[in-house]
Scaffold this motif. Sequence first.
Motif, PDB file in Angstrom:
ATOM      1  N   GLY A 149       1.359  -1.395   0.214  1.00 42.48           N
ATOM      2  CA  GLY A 149       0.168  -0.022  -0.159  1.00 42.48           C
ATOM      3  C   GLY A 149       0.955   1.032   0.016  1.00 42.48           C
ATOM      4  N   ILE A 150       0.551   2.371  -1.008  1.00 48.75           N
ATOM      5  CA  ILE A 150       0.994   3.466  -0.690  1.00 48.75           C
ATOM      6  C   ILE A 150       0.383   4.421  -0.311  1.00 48.75           C
ATOM      7  N   TRP A 151       0.372   5.152   0.958  1.00 49.36           N
ATOM      8  CA  TRP A 151      -0.488   5.872   1.273  1.00 49.36           C
ATOM      9  C   TRP A 151      -0.185   7.033   1.098  1.00 49.36           C
ATOM     10  N   VAL A 152      -0.689   7.764   1.002  1.00 48.33           N
ATOM     11  CA  VAL A 152      -1.075   9.395   0.890  1.00 48.33           C
ATOM     12  C   VAL A 152      -2.068  10.457   2.095  1.00 48.33           C
ATOM     13  N   LEU A 153      -1.414  10.997   3.202  1.00 47.56           N
ATOM     14  CA  LEU A 153      -1.860  11.602   4.001  1.00 47.56           C
ATOM     15  C   LEU A 153      -2.308  12.741   3.854  1.00 47.56           C
ATOM     16  N   PHE A 154      -3.142  12.971   3.664  1.00 50.78           N
ATOM     17  CA  PHE A 154      -4.194  13.796   3.521  1.00 50.78           C
ATOM     18  C   PHE A 154      -4.138  14.564   4.622  1.00 50.78           C
ATOM     19  N   GLU A 155      -4.444  16.316   3.916  1.00 51.09           N
ATOM     20  CA  GLU A 155      -4.241  17.108   5.267  1.00 51.09           C
ATOM     21  C   GLU A 155      -5.157  18.210   5.325  1.00 51.09           C
ATOM     22  N   LEU A 156      -6.366  18.196   6.141  1.00 48.12           N
ATOM     23  CA  LEU A 156      -7.509  19.346   5.925  1.00 48.12           C
ATOM     24  C   LEU A 156      -7.632  20.266   6.459  1.00 48.12           C
ATOM     25  N   ARG A 201      -8.529  20.089  13.642  1.00 46.30           N
ATOM     26  CA  ARG A 201      -7.504  20.862  13.887  1.00 46.30           C
ATOM     27  C   ARG A 201      -6.322  20.369  14.215  1.00 46.30           C
ATOM     28  N   TYR A 202      -5.635  20.056  14.267  1.00 48.31           N
ATOM     29  CA  TYR A 202      -4.317  19.776  14.226  1.00 48.31           C
ATOM     30  C   TYR A 202      -3.652  18.929  15.512  1.00 48.31           C
ATOM     31  N   ASP A 203      -3.821  18.558  15.895  1.00 48.75           N
ATOM     32  CA  ASP A 203      -3.086  17.661  17.531  1.00 48.75           C
ATOM     33  C   ASP A 203      -2.182  17.185  17.471  1.00 48.75           C
ATOM     34  N   SER A 204      -1.035  16.683  17.902  1.00 50.68           N
ATOM     35  CA  SER A 204       0.281  16.056  16.904  1.00 50.68           C
ATOM     36  C   SER A 204      -0.104  14.485  18.014  1.00 50.68           C
ATOM     37  N   ASP A 205      -0.263  14.598  19.138  1.00 49.37           N
ATOM     38  CA  ASP A 205      -1.212  13.504  20.087  1.00 49.37           C
ATOM     39  C   ASP A 205      -2.153  12.476  19.162  1.00 49.37           C
ATOM     40  N   LEU A 206      -3.206  13.044  19.074  1.00 45.89           N
ATOM     41  CA  LEU A 206      -3.758  12.845  18.718  1.00 45.89           C
ATOM     42  C   LEU A 206      -3.971  11.759  16.847  1.00 45.89           C
ATOM     43  N   TYR A 207      -3.319  12.772  16.188  1.00 40.97           N
ATOM     44  CA  TYR A 207      -2.818  12.465  15.241  1.00 40.97           C
ATOM     45  C   TYR A 207      -1.599  11.436  14.805  1.00 40.97           C
ATOM     46  N   THR A 208      -0.667  11.667  15.867  1.00 47.32           N
ATOM     47  CA  THR A 208       0.182  10.477  15.930  1.00 47.32           C
ATOM     48  C   THR A 208      -0.173   9.520  15.794  1.00 47.32           C
ATOM     49  N   ASP A 209      -1.233   8.901  17.127  1.00 44.83           N
ATOM     50  CA  ASP A 209      -1.394   8.048  17.725  1.00 44.83           C
ATOM     51  C   ASP A 209      -2.160   7.183  16.943  1.00 44.83           C
ATOM     52  N   THR A 210      -3.217   7.915  15.617  1.00 46.32           N
ATOM     53  CA  THR A 210      -4.059   7.116  15.263  1.00 46.32           C
ATOM     54  C   THR A 210      -3.345   6.853  13.886  1.00 46.32           C
ATOM     55  N   VAL A 211      -2.752   7.490  13.203  1.00 48.81           N
ATOM     56  CA  VAL A 211      -2.090   7.344  12.013  1.00 48.81           C
ATOM     57  C   VAL A 211      -0.987   6.093  12.635  1.00 48.81           C
ATOM     58  N   GLU A 212      -0.118   6.097  13.613  1.00 47.29           N
ATOM     59  CA  GLU A 212       0.280   4.802  14.008  1.00 47.29           C
ATOM     60  C   GLU A 212      -0.287   3.596  13.963  1.00 47.29           C
ATOM     61  N   ALA A 213      -1.549   3.960  14.888  1.00 47.34           N
ATOM     62  CA  ALA A 213      -2.511   3.065  14.886  1.00 47.34           C
ATOM     63  C   ALA A 213      -2.952   1.937  13.369  1.00 47.34           C
ATOM     64  N   MET A 214      -3.460   2.974  12.787  1.00 49.20           N
ATOM     65  CA  MET A 214      -3.219   2.830  11.008  1.00 49.20           C
ATOM     66  C   MET A 214      -2.428   2.435  10.277  1.00 49.20           C
TER      67      MET A 214
END
Length: 336
Positions: free
Chosen positions: A9-16, A77-90
């Motif tokens: 899988g080639i992932w592209v992380l979207f930013e909103l 809204r971007y949150d370092s911890d929340l985003y990192t934790d979630t993408v890590e889990a993904m």
Amino acid sequence: MSNLNEYKGIWVLFELFEGEAKKVSYELLSPANDIKEHTGEDVVAVILGSGSKEIAKEALKMGADKALVVDHKDFDRYDSDLYTDTVEAMAKKYEPSSMLIPATNNGRDMAPRLAVRLQTGLTADCTSIAYDPEVEAVAWTRPAFGGNLMAQIFCSEHRPQLGTVRPGVFKTMEAQDKDGEIVEFPYQASEDVHRIKFIEYVEEAGGQDVDLEGAEFIISGGFGLGKKENFEMIEELANALDGTVGTSRAAVDAGWISHIHQVGQTGKTVQPKIYVAIGISGAIQHLAGISSSDTVIAINKDPEAPIFKVADYGIVGDLFEVVPLLTEKIKEIKSK
């Protein structure tokens, strides 16, 4: 760790932002598809935030094969911890082989955190991406040694391969009328992860709206202008062309113009229809930011200036004579 060949899988992380996907998100689907041509892996748009499912439909039309979404207001809204934790889990669940992340403020914050969590490498601020079949890995290219050379970097022994890519480097793909699978990633809201509280969004200092990345016409002045006051010539030509004023690092360092106008390695990467470089010598740091321009026009009195090597059209002459004449002629044409 799984066998490297098991990562797919080639992932592209979207930013909103404000419910819309930033242009760079769609731009990164282009190099992702180039990698796909070699590996046959799916291109997956990873989208977090309210309205993700609707944005996913657009991502599928613009080059993604699948979309992995978390449609929840906690990600608005971007949150370092929340985003990192979630993408890590993904990433730990689906094990992608590579992840393309926008080199924005948010992407530059999250990418190294992810690299540490996933025990892999990261190539930051890439200006080119390709796949090397001999190495069987993504070749990430970025400026090195102050931009004096371009380094090609491989992450051969770890997965996923991570890289942040600057906005404006790649062009978006043509939209296609196609569908694809949209998968919702389970998210359990929790107050424990929130160490950051959003207070307000503040526009960039000075309140100026300088959209270099989206501009079709950019007129840039460099150190050859001699002093701050001479940028009035650049502004007048830009106004005549309904364009945007850009500049080089040397002019910014001299204090002649704000850094928000800067084009190049330490500024913005742009892809206008026409880029006019006036009094800019063409150091590699600057050239790295204009390589995706459709047409480059250079005005410089030095016939050996490096800028002429990349220019489609060049005028060797005194900019103080050439620019006023060019501005006058453009105004004349527009008035007819």
